[in-house]
Design a protein around this motif. Structure first.
Motif, PDB file in Angstrom:
ATOM      1  N   LEU A  12      48.382  12.637  37.030  1.00  0.00           N
ATOM      2  CA  LEU A  12      48.654  14.068  36.991  1.00  0.00           C
ATOM      3  C   LEU A  12      50.144  14.390  36.936  1.00  0.00           C
ATOM      4  N   VAL A  13      50.983  13.413  37.302  1.00  0.00           N
ATOM      5  CA  VAL A  13      52.435  13.636  37.314  1.00  0.00           C
ATOM      6  C   VAL A  13      52.966  13.887  35.902  1.00  0.00           C
ATOM      7  N   TYR A  14      52.312  13.279  34.909  1.00  0.00           N
ATOM      8  CA  TYR A  14      52.874  13.225  33.556  1.00  0.00           C
ATOM      9  C   TYR A  14      52.284  14.278  32.620  1.00  0.00           C
ATOM     10  N   LEU A  15      51.591  15.263  33.148  1.00  0.00           N
ATOM     11  CA  LEU A  15      50.911  16.249  32.316  1.00  0.00           C
ATOM     12  C   LEU A  15      51.764  17.499  32.093  1.00  0.00           C
ATOM     13  N   ALA A  16      51.497  18.183  30.976  1.00  0.00           N
ATOM     14  CA  ALA A  16      52.204  19.425  30.658  1.00  0.00           C
ATOM     15  C   ALA A  16      51.901  20.486  31.713  1.00  0.00           C
ATOM     16  N   GLU A  17      52.832  21.422  31.875  1.00  0.00           N
ATOM     17  CA  GLU A  17      52.715  22.417  32.941  1.00  0.00           C
ATOM     18  C   GLU A  17      51.569  23.403  32.737  1.00  0.00           C
ATOM     19  N   ASN A  18      51.070  23.521  31.517  1.00  0.00           N
ATOM     20  CA  ASN A  18      49.991  24.482  31.268  1.00  0.00           C
ATOM     21  C   ASN A  18      48.600  23.862  31.425  1.00  0.00           C
ATOM     22  N   ILE A  19      48.542  22.651  31.949  1.00  0.00           N
ATOM     23  CA  ILE A  19      47.265  21.964  32.160  1.00  0.00           C
ATOM     24  C   ILE A  19      46.799  22.174  33.598  1.00  0.00           C
ATOM     25  N   PHE A  20      45.546  22.569  33.752  1.00  0.00           N
ATOM     26  CA  PHE A  20      44.907  22.613  35.068  1.00  0.00           C
ATOM     27  C   PHE A  20      44.475  21.176  35.398  1.00  0.00           C
ATOM     28  N   SER A  21      44.784  20.716  36.605  1.00  0.00           N
ATOM     29  CA  SER A  21      44.475  19.308  36.896  1.00  0.00           C
ATOM     30  C   SER A  21      43.943  19.109  38.308  1.00  0.00           C
ATOM     31  N   PHE A  22      43.127  18.064  38.436  1.00  0.00           N
ATOM     32  CA  PHE A  22      42.491  17.728  39.715  1.00  0.00           C
ATOM     33  C   PHE A  22      42.486  16.210  39.910  1.00  0.00           C
ATOM     34  N   ALA A  23      42.674  15.792  41.148  1.00  0.00           N
ATOM     35  CA  ALA A  23      42.515  14.379  41.527  1.00  0.00           C
ATOM     36  C   ALA A  23      41.112  14.198  42.089  1.00  0.00           C
ATOM     37  N   VAL A  24      40.384  13.256  41.509  1.00  0.00           N
ATOM     38  CA  VAL A  24      38.984  13.055  41.902  1.00  0.00           C
ATOM     39  C   VAL A  24      38.752  11.642  42.447  1.00  0.00           C
ATOM     40  N   PHE A  25      39.630  10.674  42.136  1.00  0.00           N
ATOM     41  CA  PHE A  25      39.726   9.371  42.793  1.00  0.00           C
ATOM     42  C   PHE A  25      38.714   8.310  42.365  1.00  0.00           C
ATOM     43  N   GLU A  26      37.641   8.659  41.693  1.00  0.00           N
ATOM     44  CA  GLU A  26      36.733   7.587  41.284  1.00  0.00           C
ATOM     45  C   GLU A  26      35.871   8.008  40.103  1.00  0.00           C
ATOM     46  N   TYR A  27      35.390   7.002  39.382  1.00  0.00           N
ATOM     47  CA  TYR A  27      34.554   7.194  38.197  1.00  0.00           C
ATOM     48  C   TYR A  27      33.123   6.904  38.614  1.00  0.00           C
ATOM     49  N   SER A  28      32.434   7.922  39.104  1.00  0.00           N
ATOM     50  CA  SER A  28      31.063   7.757  39.578  1.00  0.00           C
ATOM     51  C   SER A  28      30.331   9.073  39.443  1.00  0.00           C
ATOM     52  N   THR A  29      29.011   9.017  39.436  1.00  0.00           N
ATOM     53  CA  THR A  29      28.240  10.257  39.365  1.00  0.00           C
ATOM     54  C   THR A  29      28.473  11.121  40.601  1.00  0.00           C
ATOM     55  N   LEU A  30      28.787  10.480  41.726  1.00  0.00           N
ATOM     56  CA  LEU A  30      29.119  11.241  42.936  1.00  0.00           C
ATOM     57  C   LEU A  30      30.343  12.110  42.690  1.00  0.00           C
ATOM     58  N   ALA A  31      31.358  11.533  42.035  1.00  0.00           N
ATOM     59  CA  ALA A  31      32.574  12.279  41.721  1.00  0.00           C
ATOM     60  C   ALA A  31      32.317  13.299  40.623  1.00  0.00           C
ATOM     61  N   PHE A  32      31.520  12.932  39.614  1.00  0.00           N
ATOM     62  CA  PHE A  32      31.228  13.871  38.522  1.00  0.00           C
ATOM     63  C   PHE A  32      30.560  15.137  39.052  1.00  0.00           C
ATOM     64  N   GLU A  33      29.648  14.968  40.009  1.00  0.00           N
ATOM     65  CA  GLU A  33      28.965  16.131  40.588  1.00  0.00           C
ATOM     66  C   GLU A  33      29.954  17.035  41.314  1.00  0.00           C
ATOM     67  N   ALA A  34      30.937  16.424  41.987  1.00  0.00           N
ATOM     68  CA  ALA A  34      31.958  17.227  42.666  1.00  0.00           C
ATOM     69  C   ALA A  34      32.768  18.028  41.653  1.00  0.00           C
ATOM     70  N   ILE A  35      33.082  17.420  40.490  1.00  0.00           N
ATOM     71  CA  ILE A  35      33.829  18.133  39.442  1.00  0.00           C
ATOM     72  C   ILE A  35      32.980  19.255  38.857  1.00  0.00           C
ATOM     73  N   ARG A  36      31.709  18.972  38.621  1.00  0.00           N
ATOM     74  CA  ARG A  36      30.823  19.984  38.045  1.00  0.00           C
ATOM     75  C   ARG A  36      30.837  21.260  38.891  1.00  0.00           C
ATOM     76  N   CYS A  37      30.773  21.078  40.204  1.00  0.00           N
ATOM     77  CA  CYS A  37      30.756  22.244  41.101  1.00  0.00           C
ATOM     78  C   CYS A  37      32.048  23.046  41.021  1.00  0.00           C
ATOM     79  N   ILE A  38      33.153  22.373  40.728  1.00  0.00           N
ATOM     80  CA  ILE A  38      34.438  23.073  40.610  1.00  0.00           C
ATOM     81  C   ILE A  38      34.533  23.775  39.260  1.00  0.00           C
ATOM     82  N   LEU A  39      34.089  23.116  38.182  1.00  0.00           N
ATOM     83  CA  LEU A  39      34.147  23.719  36.855  1.00  0.00           C
ATOM     84  C   LEU A  39      33.265  24.960  36.765  1.00  0.00           C
ATOM     85  N   THR A  40      32.150  24.950  37.462  1.00  0.00           N
ATOM     86  CA  THR A  40      31.258  26.106  37.467  1.00  0.00           C
ATOM     87  C   THR A  40      31.653  27.118  38.539  1.00  0.00           C
TER      88      THR A  40
END
Length: 600
Positions: free
Chosen positions: A559-587
């Motif tokens: 996330l350090v290297y991204l443009a300033e107009n990007i919305f960004s989140f740290a999620v820490f792992e590649y798993s369906t558990l993490a994907f579900e957490a992202i889904r709840c934030i996107l919605t």
């Protein structure tokens, strides 16, 4: 061995006249200890139950041990009785070894290895697991075989850190990893995860968890630790790590913290190379060693060593695992640790390619390590066992230290090999999964919010991201996980494109064509700070003018290297558990409430 001195025989005869039997002796053991009140002298006797004879094999006089040359002296269990009978020399050697298993059941080579070399302990990997029913049966078979052949129950161990290092199958509860837990800013979550892990492991027949990692991830280019660490702050790692240790220990699982004296400040993976940390002991004491000191003070039962050179404290070119200065002088003497010391696997590149596995096994035990892992190759396990046995016979490994180490291992087995009331219903239970989901949801952190609210993703979101490529042999078989873009599109609609691990400029230009008609772009990165084509792709997408959201699905440093107009989140792992957490934030069902446990 030299002849027994005549004066010692005289002492033996004199002492024998004033022996008083220790009433605490159990008839189930083949050791009896007699104490002379008059001379403050202990004599240990080996009792042959078949013949009924009593043969003294050494006298301990004022702390000096004099050995009786009986031709085949057995190992004395100093301070703790054997689990069943006095071990043979071969059985005592086998207590130092931990081997892996090739398949999902006991194969003939494994059985012969245990029979011939009396190997006393096992480590399990994903390759050994089909489901919880098969795994419980396998652990029972391992237990029965090793106890029959060695006289001791085995320590059955597994790397179940959570997050990117989880070996159990999908019918067990997938638990968040260390950095995700650290991001919740609640140490109670670390304790809870420890208790859940312990209850499921005990139900399966596993008594030893090689977790948590107490490494302070102070090097953002670290390829092997990263999100396995709770934080880049030593005190945070100490508080969360000791909380998980308490959870595991309260659940009657042997917790093995790692990787002493610290693996956080490296840019080399010890699975493939030999890292070097050039810090002085004073520097280590204020960073890397802080969590280990806290764990020792909290009573941690076991510590694993690292395969790293520390020239600031060990002048010889040997890694911590093989260094007596680090294992005995620093860990045991200076830091006052009296528990078990495990090595990391001696088939890792740092050891196998530079020192050789069997030589390293000998040097590690000589340095003060109790148990050495040779996790994959049966022939190397046999070579290591033979080398250790020969080194004890010829005195290269001190026989007294060997005896004390075996006693220490026996005590740990006595403590943790007890019947469990947990059933297989515990494994993957709805209660456990609900708790894990809630903790994961609380871990997601905001990296950047260009506006106060997250944009609506619309009815045609474009999901991009690579597959979870294999970053280190320590991590899971992540290729089996549904790719992030496909999972998100299946839940939220829109279009999914799986991108290359490190996109080239040409590939990025081609992907830009896919943005036509999109209402929003959502990108999952995976260690993009190392494979920077992913970050170039994200920044290019942000240049389209479409709302762009980036989720870091491994190390948050992306996330350090991204443009300033990007919305960004740290999620820490590649798993369906993490994907579900992202889904709840996107919605916008919930907000990201985590606190980044690292500093830019």
């Amino acid at each position: 061995m030299s002849e027994f001195p005549p004066i010692a025989i005289t002492i033996s005869l004199l002492v024998s006249m004033v022996f008083s039997v220790d009433s605490s002796i159990s008839f189930g053991y083949r050791y009896a200890q007699y104490t002379s009140n008059a001379t403050n002298c202990n004599i240990f006797l080996s009792i042959d139950k078949n013949v009924g004879t009593v043969v003294p094999f050494f006298i301990q006089l004022f702390g000096i041990v004099v050995f009786v040359p009986d031709g085949s002296r057995h190992v004395a269990d100093q301070g703790a009785p054997c689990m069943h009978n006095e071990p043979t020399f071969e059985q005592s050697v086998g207590q130092h070894l931990v081997t892996g298993l090739q398949g999902v059941s006991l194969d003939e080579q494994f059985i012969e290895l245990v029979r011939n070399h009396k190997i006393g302990n096992v480590i399990l990997f994903s390759r050994n697991i089909v489901d919880k029913y098969q795994l419980k049966a396998l652990c029972a078979d391992i237990h029965e075989l090793i106890e029959r052949e060695t006289g001791f129950p085995p320590l059955i161990s597994i790397d179940e850190e959570g997050g990117m290092v989880s070996r159990l199958g999908p019918d067990a509860t997938h638990l968040p990893g260390a950095m995700a837990i650290g991001a919740t800013a609640d140490q109670g979550n670390a304790y809870t995860i420890g208790r859940i892990s312990a209850s499921e492991l005990r139900a399966l027949g596993i008594q030893c968890n090689l977790a948590p990692s107490l490494d302070v991830n102070s090097n953002r280019m670290n390829p092997v630790i990263g999100v396995r660490a709770y934080s880049d702050n030593p005190e945070t790692v100490a508080s969360f790590g000791t909380a998980m240790v308490r959870g595991l220990t309260d659940g009657n699982v042997l917790s093995v913290v790692k990787h002493f004296p610290g693996h956080g400040d490296t840019d080399v993976d010890s699975h493939t190379g030999l890292p070097v940390i050039g810090k002085s002991k004073e520097e280590l004491l204020v960073c890397e060693l802080v969590p280990f000191k806290a764990a020792i003070e909290a009573g941690v039962p076991a510590i694993m060593t690292s395969h790293i050179l520390f020239p600031g404290i060990e002048s010889e070119p040997v890694p911590a695992t093989m260094s007596r200065i680090i294992v005995t002088d620093l860990l045991r003497a200076e830091l006052s640790f009296d528990g078990l010391v495990f090595s990391d696997c001696l088939e890792m590149g740092a050891i196998k390619d530079h020192y050789g596995t069997s030589r390293a096994a000998v040097e590690a035990i000589r340095a003060g390590v109790d148990l050495v892992f040779v996790s994959h190759t049966y022939a190397l396990v046999a070579e290591a066992a033979a080398a250790v046995a020969e080194s004890i016979r010829n005195g290269y490994i001190d026989s007294d230290e060997h005896a004390v180490s075996v006693g220490r291992i026996a005590e740990a087995k006595k403590r943790f090999d007890v019947p469990s009331e947990e059933t297989l219903d515990t494994v993957g239970s709805e209660e456990h999964r609900t708790i894990a989901k809630a903790i994961m949801a609380r871990s997601v952190c905001i990296g950047n919010m260009p506006t106060q609210t997250l944009p609506d993703i619309g009815d045609q979101p474009l999901f991009l991201g690579c597959r979870p490529f294999h970053t280190t042999p320590a991590s899971n078989g992540e290729s089996e996980t549904t790719p992030f873009p496909e999972w998100m599109a299946s839940q939220l609609g829109g279009k999914a494109l799986v991108t290359p691990d490190d996109p080239t400029n040409e590939e990025i230009i081609a992907l830009m064509e896919e943005t036509r008609g999109a209402t929003c772009i959502v990108i999952g990165t995976y260690n993009g700070h190392i494979r920077q084509g992913q970050l170039a792709l994200a920044n290019a997408m942000a240049g389209t003018g479409l709302p762009t959201i980036v989720c870091a699905l491994r190390n948050p440093y992306d996330l350090v290297y991204l443009a300033e107009n990007i919305f960004s989140f740290a999620v820490f792992e590649y798993s369906t558990l993490a994907f579900e957490a992202i889904r709840c934030i996107l919605t916008q069902e919930r907000s990201a409430t985590g606190v980044l446990p690292i500093h830019w």
